[in-house]
Design an enzyme around this catalytic site. Structure first.
Site, PDB file in Angstrom:
ATOM      1  N   ASP A 472      47.986   5.657  -1.600  1.00 57.74           N
ATOM      2  CA  ASP A 472      48.821   5.290  -2.763  1.00 57.74           C
ATOM      3  C   ASP A 472      49.182   6.571  -3.274  1.00 57.74           C
ATOM      4  O   ASP A 472      48.252   7.694  -3.222  1.00 57.74           O
ATOM      5  CB  ASP A 472      48.232   4.477  -3.621  1.00 57.74           C
ATOM      6  CG  ASP A 472      49.119   3.706  -4.651  1.00 57.74           C
ATOM      7  OD1 ASP A 472      50.392   4.205  -4.660  1.00 57.74           O
ATOM      8  OD2 ASP A 472      49.150   2.576  -5.073  1.00 57.74           O
ATOM      9  N   ASP A 542      56.623  -2.447  -5.702  1.00 59.99           N
ATOM     10  CA  ASP A 542      55.461  -3.517  -6.277  1.00 59.99           C
ATOM     11  C   ASP A 542      56.346  -4.711  -6.615  1.00 59.99           C
ATOM     12  O   ASP A 542      55.675  -5.663  -7.182  1.00 59.99           O
ATOM     13  CB  ASP A 542      55.115  -2.749  -7.541  1.00 59.99           C
ATOM     14  CG  ASP A 542      53.931  -1.823  -7.477  1.00 59.99           C
ATOM     15  OD1 ASP A 542      53.379  -1.857  -6.112  1.00 59.99           O
ATOM     16  OD2 ASP A 542      53.893  -0.821  -8.309  1.00 59.99           O
TER      17      ASP A 542
END
Ligand code: GLA
Length: 724
Positions: A472, A542
């Site tokens: 990430d 997301d």
């Protein structure tokens, strides 16, 4: 095939799908004359008109303005008043660069690009051209590679200071293409966090237009891609030229429509916060760009990109390898978990038939929220008393693989790492750091930081035996400064950061070739061809809401194939949009990519758990066709109420069709969805309805899709070829 035709100074790159033609003018300037469908033979005078001259032999800098010549590497300062691809400041402070041809040669295969991700492949030929500026000694090496049966060329540029004085490069684009007319529309992908990659299509206007990123990542806001399409181009028909940069940092992708209505496409490093000092003998390699041509609409352009990436960019190990159906802990538990809770989630995932359990953020340091611990990649024993290793073993004992989340490029001020190495954060001495998500960014340009990243990622993978790593990167650049760089090189930091990151990824992927890396940057904030070279799938957004995902995934497939898009079924109300949608629709949307779940299965009803078992079995059974078949967009959420796409196996014997309706429509007939890519000579049986129809009929008359009443209703159909 690459032909260097010395008699008339032409160079012709040609395969079964495209031709790219260049010429050396009498004064040695390298220009392009044509990019499009393959040409059998070349007529130099006909092609000369692309350059705005009657005969190429007439082209001299004194007689004809450089502003008309479609140069391969135009620069500023000598008479081309359009935006150039190269600017270099010489020791005397002037910026003109006058590159002339030195040599051209054809190489078998493709050389590696130093320090950068790039396409590869043995079935290729590469044209290597050397240009030189006699005044400064600056040399440019241009590489053009052509693969068999891919409608694309890839191009890169390397500068070398072969002079005896320093030079400051302040702009270097990877690709420059001038087109002979401006009857084109521009397509770009722009967005925001949770709204990544929205399609924007508009007519060209005179002057400058395009997208770019200064975020330190290719970004949520813009993608390193642009396409020019004819006004009448549709999915199925018409010309399209797409360019994509194999890079994950600051970029621009622009078009400048000139006074002669000859638009110039440029894609490359963003020069806003860029400059690179080239001491004598030093060189600068910039990223590779891919240029795809299609005569068969956007579908053909996307096929071109998909074939290029699948055959020549994604890690070979993963292209034809089944992707695990995974359960990710993030939306199931956020930071609030202990070993028992994780094992209970994993147990439900195992019972549902999943392949992999991923422990997301919150397992290290003392990270109970996002204020702390980034950089301290050792297990939080309060939550996991037996360490990561014991948890992973217990997960594996359930028959699942184990995966782990890390954010290796980041540092929290509340961390042992920061206390030991405050100088490792990107910073401008004397200025208060500006935090984002309460964290700072490591100065990845530094070799010691790179070593630490490799060591901590390696240790984590070893301790856990993880088969999967979610890599990430949750924030953009602020305080762009490196303590390790001298003042004269501070503006090199954004690109040096990327080179550092690529070097770390290279080392990690070499040491752990069997670990599947899924890239992520607050969702799809760095979803680009650069990262996909290391991580064959990328967390697309997301936002897992069905209707949002229809738009995001539909647009992403303009450039990238379904296997690259991490897409999960999540709980309702959706955590990003609060929308409640049927489980079947969430499943249908997630099936469009590398499939998984982002929810706590223990909170589902028994009936839903049964549905999930069925869904996972279906995802497994259809994996090859869905993820490695030919992908076609059928109905656009940008143009109407319905989204549809399909994938067809390479032998055309299986197809998976997905249809999602946004708003319920009362009193309408069921839509007839015209399919694509089937064999018109074959008959297909729709598994769900047991009806048999001809491939020709399904593509011409369409497949009837009875949609239930209700918003976000979806239908997934499975087609199998049957003997007539
Ligand atoms: C980012 C990612 C999420 C999750 C969180 C964890 O936002 O996109 O999927 O991993 O970080 O902090």
């Amino acid at each position: 095939m690459i032909e260097i035709i010395r008699e008339n100074h032409l160079i012709h790159l040609r395969n079964a799908c495209i031709s790219y033609v260049m010429v050396e003018t009498p004064e040695g300037i390298l220009a392009h004359l044509y990019f499009g469908a393959p040409l059998r033979q070349l007529c130099p005078h006909g092609l000369a008109r692309h350059a705005g001259v009657e005969r190429l032999s007439d082209f001299t800098v004194q007689e004809c303005s450089l502003s008309r010549l479609p140069q391969e590497l135009p620069s500023f300062g000598l008479g081309d008043h359009r935006p150039g691809a190269l600017t270099a400041v010489a020791a005397d402070g002037t910026t003109a660069v006058d590159l002339r041809m030195v040599s051209a040669e054809v190489l078998d295969g493709k050389p590696r690009l130093e320090g950068l991700p790039a396409t590869f492949g043995e079935d290729s030929k590469t044209l290597r051209i050397l240009l030189r500026d006699a005044h400064t000694g600056l040399e440019a090496e241009l590489l053009y590679t052509l693969f068999e049966d891919v409608p694309a060329i890839v191009r890169s540029v390397k500068l070398c200071n072969a002079g005896d004085k320093p030079l400051q490069v302040t702009r270097l684009h990877s690709l420059c293409l001038d087109l002979p007319d401006d009857q084109w529309e521009l397509i770009t992908l722009s967005g925001a966090w949770a709204r990544e990659r929205s399609i924007s299509r508009r007519a060209l206007v005179p002057g400058f237009q395009g997208v770019g990123s200064r975020n330190g990542a290719s970004s949520h806001q813009a993608s390193p891609f642009l396409a020019l399409v004819r006004p009448h181009t549709t999915e199925a028909q018409g010309e399209a030229i797409g360019a994509s940069l194999i890079y994950s940092g600051n970029f621009t992708a622009t078009v400048f429509d000139s006074q002669f209505n000859t638009p110039r496409m440029l894609i490359g490093l963003n020069d806003e916060d860029f400059s690179w000092l080239l001491e004598p003998g030093e060189s600068l390699q910039v990223p590779e760009a891919a240029l795809v041509y299609s005569q068969t609409g956007l579908d053909g352009m996307s096929q071109g990109f998909h074939v290029l990436w699948e055959g020549h960019l994604l890690p070979r190990r993963w292209v034809h390898q089944a992707r695990p159906v995974l359960f990710n802990s993030w939306e199931a538990a956020y930071f609030d978990f202990d070993e028992e809770k994780l094992l209970a989630i994993a147990q439900s995932a195992a019972e549902a038939g999943a392949d992999l359990f991923v422990l997301d953020d919150g397992w290290f340091g003392h990270r109970d929220d996002d204020y702390t611990s980034l950089g301290d990649w050792y297990t939080d024993r309060r939550k996991l008393p037996g360490g990561l290793g014991r948890l992973a073993d217990r997960v594996r004992a359930m028959g699942l693989q184990f995966g782990i989340w890390m954010e290796p490029e980041m540092i929290s001020e509340d961390s042992d790492l920061y206390r030991a190495h405050p100088d490792w954060a990107m910073q401008i001495p004397g200025r208060e750091p500006i935090r984002s998500r309460h964290q700072l960014i490591l100065d990845v340009s530094r070799a010691d930081v790179q070593d630490y990243m490799v060591a901590s990622v390696s240790q984590t993978l070893q301790d856990s035996g993880a088969a999967y790593l979610k890599w990430d990167m949750n924030r953009n650049y602020t305080n762009i400064g490196s303590i390790a760089l001298p003042a004269s090189r501070q503006r090199e930091l954004p690109h040096r950061y990327m080179l550092g990151l690529y070097s770390v990824l290279e080392r990690v992927t070499k040491a752990f070739p069997d670990v599947l890396i899924e890239g992520c940057a607050g969702g799809g904030g760095r979803f680009d061809a650069g990262l996909l070279y290391y991580s064959p799938q990328y967390w697309c957004s997301d936002n897992t809401d069905v209707l949002s995902r229809c738009r995001i995934q539909y647009a992403t497939t303009l450039v990238f194939p379904p296997s690259t898009m991490g897409s999960h079924v999540s709980a309702v109300p959706n955590h990003q949009t609060a929308r409640v949608t049927p489980l079947e629709a969430r499943f249908a949307a997630a099936l469009g990519g590398s499939f998984g779940y982002e929810l706590d299965p223990r909170k589902l009803t028994e009936a839903e758990r049964e549905d999930i078992r069925r869904q996972i079995a279906y995802a497994h059974a259809t994996e090859t066709t869905r993820l490695t078949g030919r992908f076609h967009r059928l109905l656009s959420p940008y143009e109407g109420n319905d989204t549809a796409w399909m994938s067809v196996s390479h032998d055309q014997r299986e197809a998976i069709v997905t249809f999602i309706r946004e708003h319920s429509l009362p009193n309408t007939l069921p839509p007839m969805l015209a399919l694509r890519g089937l064999d018109p000579q074959l008959n297909y049986r729709v598994e769900e309805t047991e009806e048999v129809s001809g491939g020709d009929e399904l593509m011409q008359a369409g497949l009837c899709i009875p949609v239930k009443q209700g918003d976000a209703e979806a239908v997934v159909y499975t087609l199998h070829a049957v003997e007539a």
